[in-house]
Design a protein around this motif. Structure first.
Motif, PDB file in Angstrom:
ATOM      1  N   ILE A 156       0.590  -1.289  -0.061  1.00 16.36           N
ATOM      2  CA  ILE A 156       0.051  -0.069  -0.046  1.00 16.36           C
ATOM      3  C   ILE A 156       0.957   1.241  -0.076  1.00 16.36           C
ATOM      4  N   GLY A 162       3.662   7.775   2.229  1.00 18.92           N
ATOM      5  CA  GLY A 162       3.816   6.461   3.181  1.00 18.92           C
ATOM      6  C   GLY A 162       2.413   6.639   4.217  1.00 18.92           C
ATOM      7  N   SER A 163       2.511   7.617   4.752  1.00 19.69           N
ATOM      8  CA  SER A 163       1.337   8.031   5.914  1.00 19.69           C
ATOM      9  C   SER A 163       0.044   8.276   4.860  1.00 19.69           C
ATOM     10  N   ALA A 173      -4.888  14.668   7.486  1.00 17.98           N
ATOM     11  CA  ALA A 173      -4.518  15.779   6.646  1.00 17.98           C
ATOM     12  C   ALA A 173      -4.345  17.087   6.783  1.00 17.98           C
ATOM     13  N   VAL A 203       7.449  -2.888   1.828  1.00 23.07           N
ATOM     14  CA  VAL A 203       6.342  -3.915   1.552  1.00 23.07           C
ATOM     15  C   VAL A 203       7.163  -5.242   2.364  1.00 23.07           C
ATOM     16  N   SER A 204       6.472  -5.659   3.475  1.00 20.74           N
ATOM     17  CA  SER A 204       6.956  -7.009   3.784  1.00 20.74           C
ATOM     18  C   SER A 204       6.936  -8.073   3.095  1.00 20.74           C
ATOM     19  N   GLN A 249      13.803  -5.962  13.036  1.00 22.91           N
ATOM     20  CA  GLN A 249      12.920  -6.786  12.606  1.00 22.91           C
ATOM     21  C   GLN A 249      13.767  -7.411  11.116  1.00 22.91           C
ATOM     22  N   GLN A 254      11.980  -6.938   3.081  1.00 22.39           N
ATOM     23  CA  GLN A 254      11.412  -5.958   2.440  1.00 22.39           C
ATOM     24  C   GLN A 254      12.168  -5.262   1.346  1.00 22.39           C
ATOM     25  N   ILE A 407       6.619   2.384  13.634  1.00 22.20           N
ATOM     26  CA  ILE A 407       6.233   3.020  12.340  1.00 22.20           C
ATOM     27  C   ILE A 407       5.316   2.062  11.444  1.00 22.20           C
ATOM     28  N   GLU A 408       5.634   0.781  11.503  1.00 21.37           N
ATOM     29  CA  GLU A 408       5.139  -0.279  10.828  1.00 21.37           C
ATOM     30  C   GLU A 408       3.331  -0.147  10.848  1.00 21.37           C
ATOM     31  N   ILE A 417      -4.073   9.995  15.249  1.00 24.77           N
ATOM     32  CA  ILE A 417      -5.111  11.379  14.710  1.00 24.77           C
ATOM     33  C   ILE A 417      -6.183  10.647  14.033  1.00 24.77           C
TER      34      ILE A 417
END
Ligand SMILES: Cc1cc2nc3c(=O)[nH]c(=O)nc-3n(C[C@H](O)[C@H](O)[C@H](O)COP(=O)(O)OP(=O)(O)OC[C@H]3O[C@@H](n4cnc5c(N)ncnc54)[C@H](O)[C@@H]3O)c2cc1C
Length: 429
Positions: A156, A162-163, A173, A203-204, A249, A254, A407-408, A417
């Motif tokens: 994704i 990213g976010s 936003a 991407v894992s 990890q 990735q 972060i993940e 938020i």
């Protein structure tokens, strides 16, 4: 006799008939959990052995390899995936357990895997996520086209988004901001979807997976839209980037996935533009709740190491657990782990059994449990003193692994938020 009523004796025979007061209670790994049913306990024992004998040693060994060595043919990464499949946990779906007992068992399995090694647990969980979602959405056709013998991934996030890709509805936003042009785009050509661009290096299983549940922007000239489509990654036009060399990890590989005019049948669309926002919501609900249960396992691992070390390490001529401050710190590590576990289990049950899938519940679980894992790992490292910093002991790895979890699947602040935005009731404003 001050303080007692005239007819009250000063001593009460309250201990009559009670078992002896325990000076030490050896809690099971499941913590303050009531005894489990037969199949629950048997399954948990099986997964615990796998976590202890396979995930933990292999995760520690993979952590030392280069990313290229990690994914090379013959690496333990591949055999772990096969050995996990051989456990046969998929058959649990048919087991004779109440829905609540089933959800609890899944939560406990996730915790055990995280306890073993969070990188490998993410590789296994992320690898199966597209299958889980296809099952939930009743997409038998996708399950047949992408059977669980294949390794999956969830793509994704993108280099420029990213976010932003995780906040499709722009709940977080900046009002004057605008989301930039995406790094990849899907368009329609007859009965094919054509993919161009790339997903992020994060991407894992991105560099190893057979297929991807791809969440991408979709251009049909009607503004900002998206689709979720299942894509084989072993087809012309798909290339992979270098496996990422990262801090924590390290056992989950990735890397970027590139798409150059990749054609995919429209029948592999899992969510079209009209359902796209719902699909993002649903997969985040699943993934965030899974992160919660999994990282309880990391917190527990750190606490257990600290508890054992405190009984072994001597300073001042006594094991350090005799020092009050050490006991105090251990108590709070245990308490926070247990509180995180209680929330993670409660959220998993709520989302599965209430008929409502609450993303803010999943976010609450993810944010709480990953922060707990990080805090407990940090406290545990402190308890190891200088030894905590060395690779001869497990704490520095646990801390690195836990750090990535903040972060993940969405940075915890962005998720918070988003979670807060779900509390807004516009009818009351
Ligand atoms: C171990 C690991 C596994 C991952 N697995 C996957 C995977 O399987 N599939 C996948 O697609 N991605 C995966 N990711 C990517 C992950 O989802 C992103 O890294 C994450 O969403 C943040 O995106 P970013 O790195 O681009 O940071 P950015 O979005 O650039 O954020 C930078 C900083 O800005 C803050 N920020 C950004 N926007 C806002 C906002 N609106 N409000 C407040 N703060 C904001 C963030 O909180 C962060 O601190 C993984 C990442 C990690 C670390």
């Amino acid at each position: 006799m001050d303080g007692f009523a005239a007819d009250t004796p000063p001593f009460f025979p309250v201990t009559a008939g009670l078992p002896p007061r325990p000076l030490h209670v050896d809690l099971p790994p499941t913590g303050f959990e009531e005894p489990l049913e037969g199949l629950q306990q048997e399954t948990l024992d099986l997964v615990r052995r796998f976590a202890r004998d396979v995930l933990r040693p292999e995760g520690a060994a993979l952590d030392r390899l280069t990313p290229e060595e990690m994914i090379a043919k013959g690496s333990a990464y591949w055999s772990v995936i096969q050995r996990h499949k051989a456990l046969g946990l998929g058959a649990l779906a048919e087991a004779d357990l109440s829905p609540a007992a089933m959800v609890d068992l899944q939560s406990m399995i996730s915790e055990e895997l995280g306890w073993g090694d969070s990188g490998l647990a993410i590789a296994l969980g992320g690898g199966g996520l597209p299958t889980t979602m296809a099952m939930r959405w009743g997409r038998q056709d996708l399950l047949e086209a992408f059977p669980d013998t294949l390794l999956g991934s969830w793509g994704i996030t993108e280099p420029v988004a990213g976010s932003d890709m995780l906040d499709w509805e722009r709940a977080a936003a900046y009002p004057q901001g605008d989301y930039s042009r995406p790094s990849m785009m899907a368009t329609l050509k007859g009965d094919k979807v054509v993919l161009n661009g790339q997903k992020s290096a994060w991407v894992s299983n991105g560099v190893t997976a057979d297929f991807c549940s791809l969440f991408t922007t979709f251009d049909r000239g009607q503004g900002r839209e998206g689709i979720n489509i299942y894509v084989s990654l072993n087809q012309p036009g798909v290339t992979r980037g270098k496996p990422l060399d990262k801090m924590g990890q390290r056992a989950v590989p990735q890397g970027e996935i590139f798409f150059d005019n990749v054609e995919v049948p429209v029948r592999f669309i899992a969510a079209g533009p009209d359902q796209y926002a719902d699909a993002v919501h649903d997969i985040l609900c699943e993934a965030n709740a899974g992160m919660g249960t999994l990282f309880v396992g990391v917190a527990r691992a750190a606490y257990e190491h600290a508890l054992a070390y405190a009984h072994e390490r001597k300073q001042g001529g006594v094991p350090i657990i005799h020092h009050q401050n050490v006991r105090y710190r251990l108590f709070h590590m245990m308490r926070r782990t247990e509180a995180a576990r209680a929330l993670a289990r409660r959220v998993a049950r709520f989302n599965a059994l209430s008929g409502m899938r609450a993303l803010h519940a999943s976010i609450a679980s993810k944010v709480t449990c990953t922060q707990t894992a990080f805090d407990v790992a940090s406290d545990a490292l402190q308890m190891f003193g200088g030894n905590g910093m060395t690779k001869a002991y497990p704490l520095e790895k646990l801390l690195r692994d836990a750090r990535a979890s903040l972060i993940e699947d969405g940075c915890n602040e962005l998720l918070s938020i988003k979670g807060g935005s779900l509390l807004v009731d516009t009818a009351r404003l």
